[in-house]
Scaffold this motif. Structure first.
Motif, short mmCIF file in Angstrom:
data_model
loop_
_atom_site.label_atom_id
_atom_site.label_comp_id
_atom_site.label_asym_id
_atom_site.label_seq_id
_atom_site.Cartn_x
_atom_site.Cartn_y
_atom_site.Cartn_z
N MET A 98 0.84 -1.18 0.00
CA MET A 98 0.00 0.00 0.00
C MET A 98 0.89 1.25 0.00
SD MET A 98 -3.47 -0.28 0.70
CE MET A 98 -4.63 -1.47 1.24
N HIS A 99 0.37 2.27 -0.57
CA HIS A 99 1.10 3.52 -0.66
C HIS A 99 0.36 4.66 0.02
CE1 HIS A 99 4.04 1.76 -3.35
NE2 HIS A 99 3.03 1.15 -3.97
N ALA A 100 -0.49 4.35 0.97
CA ALA A 100 -1.29 5.37 1.65
C ALA A 100 -0.41 6.42 2.32
CB ALA A 100 -2.23 4.73 2.66
N ARG A 101 0.60 5.99 3.02
CA ARG A 101 1.50 6.94 3.72
C ARG A 101 2.15 7.90 2.72
NH1 ARG A 101 3.47 7.34 8.35
NH2 ARG A 101 2.95 5.26 9.04
N GLU A 102 2.69 7.33 1.67
CA GLU A 102 3.37 8.13 0.65
C GLU A 102 2.41 9.14 0.01
OE1 GLU A 102 5.87 7.36 -3.49
OE2 GLU A 102 5.01 5.68 -2.41
N MET A 103 1.23 8.69 -0.34
CA MET A 103 0.27 9.55 -1.03
C MET A 103 -0.27 10.63 -0.09
SD MET A 103 -0.70 9.75 -4.04
CE MET A 103 -1.75 10.96 -4.78
N ILE A 104 -0.70 10.24 1.08
CA ILE A 104 -1.26 11.22 2.02
C ILE A 104 -0.19 12.21 2.47
CG2 ILE A 104 -2.24 11.48 4.34
CD1 ILE A 104 -3.97 9.02 3.70
N GLY A 105 1.04 11.74 2.60
CA GLY A 105 2.14 12.62 2.99
C GLY A 105 2.40 13.74 2.00
N THR A 106 2.00 13.55 0.74
CA THR A 106 2.20 14.58 -0.28
C THR A 106 1.04 15.56 -0.36
OG1 THR A 106 1.21 13.30 -2.08
CG2 THR A 106 3.58 12.98 -1.68
N HIS A 107 -0.03 15.30 0.36
CA HIS A 107 -1.24 16.14 0.29
C HIS A 107 -0.95 17.51 0.90
CE1 HIS A 107 -5.33 17.51 0.83
NE2 HIS A 107 -5.73 16.51 0.05
N PRO A 108 -1.32 18.58 0.21
CA PRO A 108 -1.06 19.94 0.73
C PRO A 108 -1.66 20.21 2.11
CG PRO A 108 -1.78 20.04 -1.55
CD PRO A 108 -1.94 18.62 -1.11
N ALA A 109 -2.80 19.60 2.42
CA ALA A 109 -3.44 19.84 3.71
C ALA A 109 -2.71 19.12 4.85
CB ALA A 109 -4.90 19.40 3.67
N VAL A 110 -1.93 18.10 4.52
CA VAL A 110 -1.23 17.30 5.52
C VAL A 110 0.17 17.85 5.76
CG1 VAL A 110 -0.35 14.99 6.06
CG2 VAL A 110 -2.59 15.26 4.98
N GLN A 111 0.80 18.34 4.72
CA GLN A 111 2.14 18.93 4.76
C GLN A 111 3.16 18.00 5.43
OE1 GLN A 111 1.54 22.77 6.58
NE2 GLN A 111 0.62 23.59 4.72
N GLY A 112 3.12 16.75 5.06
CA GLY A 112 4.11 15.79 5.53
C GLY A 112 3.88 15.21 6.90
#
Length: 134
Positions: free
Chosen positions: A1-15
């Motif tokens: 799964m790539h959930a961490r990688e994808m969500i980590g790139t989300h502007p609202a999450v900012q890493g």
């Protein structure tokens, strides 16, 4: 799964990725797949009529886990009430499915695997819900 990688790139999450959230999303999608597979395996068993409730709960749980994973993946805006309610419904569906599959686990390995997956998903949903502000 790539959930961490994808969500980590989300502007609202900012890493800043919430580990419990990632585990929940991954467990939801995994459980959806396993429940679907278990239902399909149950349909191939000779005693399929005795597995009707198991099949029904497998399919309901798969659908609920899938939509919960999708809702928890969305990071733009949020509706904490909807998220908490979906986590609660998902945990309940997983608990019921795990209980039913456990009844058949000694006879059907797919039910044992499914019960374990449902318990992991239930626990992951409960963990995220506990961490949300009420």
């Amino acid at each position: 799964m790539h959930a961490r990688e994808m969500i980590g790139t989300h502007p609202a999450v900012q890493g800043e990725v919430n580990d419990a959230l990632i585990r929940c999303i991954e467990e939801c999608y995994s459980c959806a797949q396993i429940c679907t597979s278990c239902a399909d395996a149950c349909l191939s068993e000779r005693m399929v009529q005795e597995l009707t409730q198991c099949i029904r709960l497998d399919l309901d749980c798969a659908d609920i886990c899938n939509i919960t994973g999708r809702i928890m993946t969305r990071r733009t805006g949020s509706d904490d009430e909807v998220m908490r309610r979906m986590l609660s419904v998902c945990a309940a569906a997983c608990r019921l499915c795990a209980e039913e599959c456990q009844k058949h686990a000694a006879m059907h390995e797919h039910c044992r695997i499914c019960a374990e997956s449902c318990r992991r998903c239930m626990e992951a949903c409960q963990e995220v819900a506990r961490g949300m502000a009420h």
